[in-house]
Design a protein around this motif. Structure first.
Motif, PDB file in Angstrom:
ATOM      1  N   THR A 117       1.097  -0.865  -0.268  1.00 20.59           N
ATOM      2  CA  THR A 117      -0.073  -0.219  -0.070  1.00 20.59           C
ATOM      3  C   THR A 117       0.762   1.468  -0.234  1.00 20.59           C
ATOM      4  OG1 THR A 117      -0.122  -0.030   2.537  1.00 20.59           O
ATOM      5  CG2 THR A 117      -1.743  -1.969   1.021  1.00 20.59           C
ATOM      6  N   GLY A 118       0.179   2.097   0.122  1.00 17.70           N
ATOM      7  CA  GLY A 118       1.049   3.569  -0.139  1.00 17.70           C
ATOM      8  C   GLY A 118       2.266   3.678  -1.070  1.00 17.70           C
ATOM      9  N   ASP A 119       3.444   4.492  -0.199  1.00 19.17           N
ATOM     10  CA  ASP A 119       4.509   4.710  -1.131  1.00 19.17           C
ATOM     11  C   ASP A 119       5.516   3.354  -1.624  1.00 19.17           C
ATOM     12  OD1 ASP A 119       4.911   7.184  -1.140  1.00 19.17           O
ATOM     13  OD2 ASP A 119       5.984   7.182   1.139  1.00 19.17           O
ATOM     14  N   GLU A 120       5.046   2.086  -0.914  1.00 15.41           N
ATOM     15  CA  GLU A 120       5.502   0.554  -1.105  1.00 15.41           C
ATOM     16  C   GLU A 120       4.761   0.366  -2.362  1.00 15.41           C
ATOM     17  OE1 GLU A 120       6.017  -3.777   1.045  1.00 15.41           O
ATOM     18  OE2 GLU A 120       4.628  -2.712   1.235  1.00 15.41           O
ATOM     19  N   ARG A 121       3.644   0.701  -2.675  1.00 19.21           N
ATOM     20  CA  ARG A 121       2.763   0.232  -4.016  1.00 19.21           C
ATOM     21  C   ARG A 121       3.228   0.828  -5.272  1.00 19.21           C
ATOM     22  NH1 ARG A 121      -0.274   0.702  -7.244  1.00 19.21           N
ATOM     23  NH2 ARG A 121      -2.829  -1.653  -7.993  1.00 19.21           N
ATOM     24  N   LEU A 122       3.659   2.272  -4.652  1.00 13.62           N
ATOM     25  CA  LEU A 122       4.417   3.400  -6.324  1.00 13.62           C
ATOM     26  C   LEU A 122       5.834   2.364  -6.513  1.00 13.62           C
ATOM     27  CD1 LEU A 122       2.895   6.659  -4.924  1.00 13.62           C
ATOM     28  CD2 LEU A 122       1.967   5.218  -6.587  1.00 13.62           C
ATOM     29  N   ARG A 123       6.178   2.453  -5.222  1.00 11.04           N
ATOM     30  CA  ARG A 123       7.236   1.767  -5.414  1.00 11.04           C
ATOM     31  C   ARG A 123       7.380   0.254  -6.450  1.00 11.04           C
ATOM     32  NH1 ARG A 123      11.445  -1.683  -3.375  1.00 11.04           N
ATOM     33  NH2 ARG A 123       9.842  -1.826  -1.438  1.00 11.04           N
ATOM     34  N   TRP A 125       5.297  -0.836  -8.251  1.00 12.14           N
ATOM     35  CA  TRP A 125       4.435  -1.076  -9.315  1.00 12.14           C
ATOM     36  C   TRP A 125       5.310  -0.696 -10.772  1.00 12.14           C
ATOM     37  CZ3 TRP A 125      -0.694  -2.893 -10.718  1.00 12.14           C
ATOM     38  CH2 TRP A 125      -0.671  -2.061 -11.988  1.00 12.14           C
TER      39      TRP A 125
END
Length: 164
Positions: A117-123, A125
């Motif tokens: 979720t959040g920044d972890e997901r963005l990174r 992805w």
């Protein structure tokens, strides 16, 4: 003035073909006793692992071969269901029973799955996007967000990787 980005719809083989290809892949893995069918990610490409989850309704062990990338000690996959609608069964199973087993080229590992979720997901992805430049276009084929699934080694679990 806003700029509209138009993404060309990527070509996907018919659904029956995608399901058949993954069934054949699982069959090859079984026939050769796991010696063929798994590989490590390398050179900007994803790898293949065998994930065994506990069925959310049956409680029985269910295995599937899925794509992954490494993120430190974690393994990261996308719950994409062949870019079709709905969630893949393995992801639904992990949501109910997050502890699972992965078979890698190097051996077996006990893991616990969760959605990034959040920044972890963005990174993560963005990391997948480096491997597949059509990732956003494929994801746009689905009406729901595609989960980025992190498989973390279970702390204190016996290490079943050979040679370690």
């Amino acid at each position: 003035m806003s700029v509209e980005h138009r993404t060309k719809t990527p070509w996907l083989p018919p659904r029956w073909f995608i399901r058949l290809a993954w069934s054949v892949h699982r069959g090859v893995y079984r026939v050769f006793g796991g010696r063929i069918g798994l590989w490590r990610p390398r050179d900007g490409k994803w790898g293949a692992l065998r994930l065994t989850t506990t069925g959310r309704r049956t409680g029985r062990q269910r295995s599937v071969v899925i794509a992954y990338v490494e993120d430190g000690p974690n393994l990261v996959s996308l719950a994409m269901n062949g870019w079709g609608e709905g969630e893949p069964a393995w992801w639904l199973n992990l949501q109910t029973h997050p502890d699972a087993t992965v078979d890698l080229v190097e051996g077996r590992r006990l893991v616990r799955g969760h959605a990034a979720t959040g920044d972890e997901r963005l990174r993560l992805w963005a990391r997948w996007r480096e491997i597949d430049t059509n990732l956003d276009a494929y994801a746009a084929l689905r009406t729901s967000e595609t989960a980025v699934v992190v498989l973390e080694p279970i702390p204190g679990a016996p290490n079943t990787m050979p040679g370690t």
